[in-house]
Design an enzyme around this catalytic site. Structure first.
Site, PDB file in Angstrom:
ATOM      1  N   VAL A  82       0.860  -1.181   0.000  1.00 48.78           N
ATOM      2  CA  VAL A  82       0.000   0.000   0.000  1.00 48.78           C
ATOM      3  C   VAL A  82       0.898   1.233   0.000  1.00 48.78           C
ATOM      4  O   VAL A  82       1.851   1.305   0.769  1.00 48.78           O
ATOM      5  CB  VAL A  82      -0.894  -0.021   1.259  1.00 48.78           C
ATOM      6  CG1 VAL A  82      -1.683   1.271   1.391  1.00 48.78           C
ATOM      7  CG2 VAL A  82      -1.835  -1.223   1.226  1.00 48.78           C
ATOM      8  N   TYR A 144       0.893   4.461   7.355  1.00 48.54           N
ATOM      9  CA  TYR A 144       1.718   4.146   6.188  1.00 48.54           C
ATOM     10  C   TYR A 144       3.197   4.399   6.506  1.00 48.54           C
ATOM     11  O   TYR A 144       4.055   3.534   6.290  1.00 48.54           O
ATOM     12  CB  TYR A 144       1.235   4.997   5.005  1.00 48.54           C
ATOM     13  CG  TYR A 144       2.155   5.013   3.820  1.00 48.54           C
ATOM     14  CD1 TYR A 144       2.405   3.861   3.081  1.00 48.54           C
ATOM     15  CD2 TYR A 144       2.780   6.202   3.423  1.00 48.54           C
ATOM     16  CE1 TYR A 144       3.256   3.898   1.981  1.00 48.54           C
ATOM     17  CE2 TYR A 144       3.617   6.235   2.324  1.00 48.54           C
ATOM     18  CZ  TYR A 144       3.854   5.086   1.617  1.00 48.54           C
ATOM     19  OH  TYR A 144       4.691   5.114   0.534  1.00 48.54           O
TER      20      TYR A 144
HETATM   21  C1  15L Z   1       4.524   8.441  -0.964  1.00 45.47           C
HETATM   22  O1  15L Z   1       5.100   7.678  -0.207  1.00 45.47           O
HETATM   23  C2  15L Z   1       3.411   7.977  -1.831  1.00 45.47           C
HETATM   24  O2  15L Z   1       3.565   6.636  -2.192  1.00 45.47           O
HETATM   25  C3  15L Z   1       3.236   8.826  -3.067  1.00 45.47           C
HETATM   26  O3  15L Z   1       1.976   8.536  -3.617  1.00 45.47           O
HETATM   27  C4  15L Z   1       3.382  10.327  -2.824  1.00 45.47           C
HETATM   28  O4  15L Z   1       2.252  10.826  -2.262  1.00 45.47           O
HETATM   29  C5  15L Z   1       4.635  10.604  -2.021  1.00 45.47           C
HETATM   30  O5  15L Z   1       4.804   9.767  -0.918  1.00 45.47           O
HETATM   31  C6  15L Z   1       4.744  12.039  -1.534  1.00 45.47           C
HETATM   32  O6  15L Z   1       5.085  12.241  -0.371  1.00 45.47           O
HETATM   33  O7  15L Z   1       4.524  12.940  -2.335  1.00 45.47           O
END
Ligand code: 15L
Length: 273
Positions: A82, A144
């Site tokens: 995810v 996350y």
């Molecule tokens: C992440 O870890 C996400 O997977 C990606 O979709 C972006 O949102 C990115 O970080 C971000 O911080 O811009």
């Protein structure tokens, strides 16, 4: 003169997890160019196999499927899981159980190196007026980010205990171009993403190294000095996009946590209950 670089610049068989995702689709052809066989995996549709590709769908939380997935591979680029803030149970299965299954399978099959797609959200609660490096304590900005911190700890443990090397990539914002003011600092171009992954796969000695994934942006919050041994040299910059990005939203809302913290909008996403 022979190259001083002892690591293989071409691999026999690489595994790419999360191959159907945004960055997986970018890296799939680029990694294929670096190996004889590219095994690609995802839970989502993978399309048809290009020459030299093996399609092997697998759920990260399925231990037996993951065990089979890692058989015979030389190194892994692990993008699976995810990739945004979501209800905890989804994150628990894909990112925490899934990362454990991946490392256990790597141990069983003697896989020597993993490139782990961590995230800048491991340190998302640092402020945008701070410049940090990977030696500073983690400050995850949600479940996350916490799950990626777990993945990095797992990588450290499997290096210390089992000698499996990992480069944890704290990826910033990898998109065709920066979409907002925050991404002027966090942007990672696709070409620099490829450079970063190749550096992580081929640097001769990495143990467990952590590197922020960003281009050579004029403004940034992340100092990659502790990862200089990887030889990652970004070539792109968000600067050519600055005027257009700033014109879209001329005023910064200083009461919005997304404008204060490095993690941006992730710091105020959820809870989902
Ligand atoms: C992440 O870890 C996400 O997977 C990606 O979709 C972006 O949102 C990115 O970080 C971000 O911080 O811009």
């Amino acid at each position: 003169m022979t190259s001083p670089h002892p690591s293989p610049l071409r691999f026999r068989r690489l595994l790419l997890t999360g191959a159907a995702g945004g960055l997986g689709r970018v890296l799939r052809p680029r990694l294929k160019a670096r190996c004889d066989v590219l095994r690609v995996s995802d839970v989502a549709e993978l399309g048809t196999a290009a020459p030299g590709e093996e399609l092997q769908p697998a759920r990260l939380e399925d231990r037996a499927a993951m065990r089979a997935l890692l058989e015979g591979v030389e190194a892994v680029v692990h993008l699976g899981g995810v990739s945004t803030e979501q209800p905890f149970d989804l994150i628990l299965q894909a990112n925490i159980v899934g990362a454990f299954n991946l490392y256990e399978a790597a141990r069983v099959h003697g896989v020597k190196r993993i490139v782990f797609a961590s995230s800048n959200h491991v340190t998302g609660f640092y402020r945008q007026d701070e410049v940090i490096d990977a030696r500073m304590p983690v400050r995850p900005d949600g479940h996350y980010g916490l799950s990626k911190a777990y993945g990095e700890n797992l990588a450290q443990f499997y290096w210390d205990r089992h000698g499996i090397e990992t480069v944890s990539l704290r990826i910033g914002s990898s998109f065709p171009e920066p979409k907002d003011r925050r991404m002027l600092a966090t942007w990672l171009s696709y070409d620099d993403l490829e450079r970063l992954v190749i550096a992580a796969l081929t640097a001769p000695v990495v143990g467990h190294s952590i590197v922020y994934g960003l281009s050579a942006n004029a403004t940034s919050w992340w100092d990659n000095t502790p990862a200089r041994h990887l030889g990652y040299a970004p070539q792109d910059s968000s600067e050519p996009f600055r005027a257009a990005v700033e014109a879209k939203r001329p005023v910064v809302d200083r009461d919005d946590p997304a404008a204060i913290y490095q993690g941006g909008a992730f710091v105020r996403t959820g809870p989902f209950e």
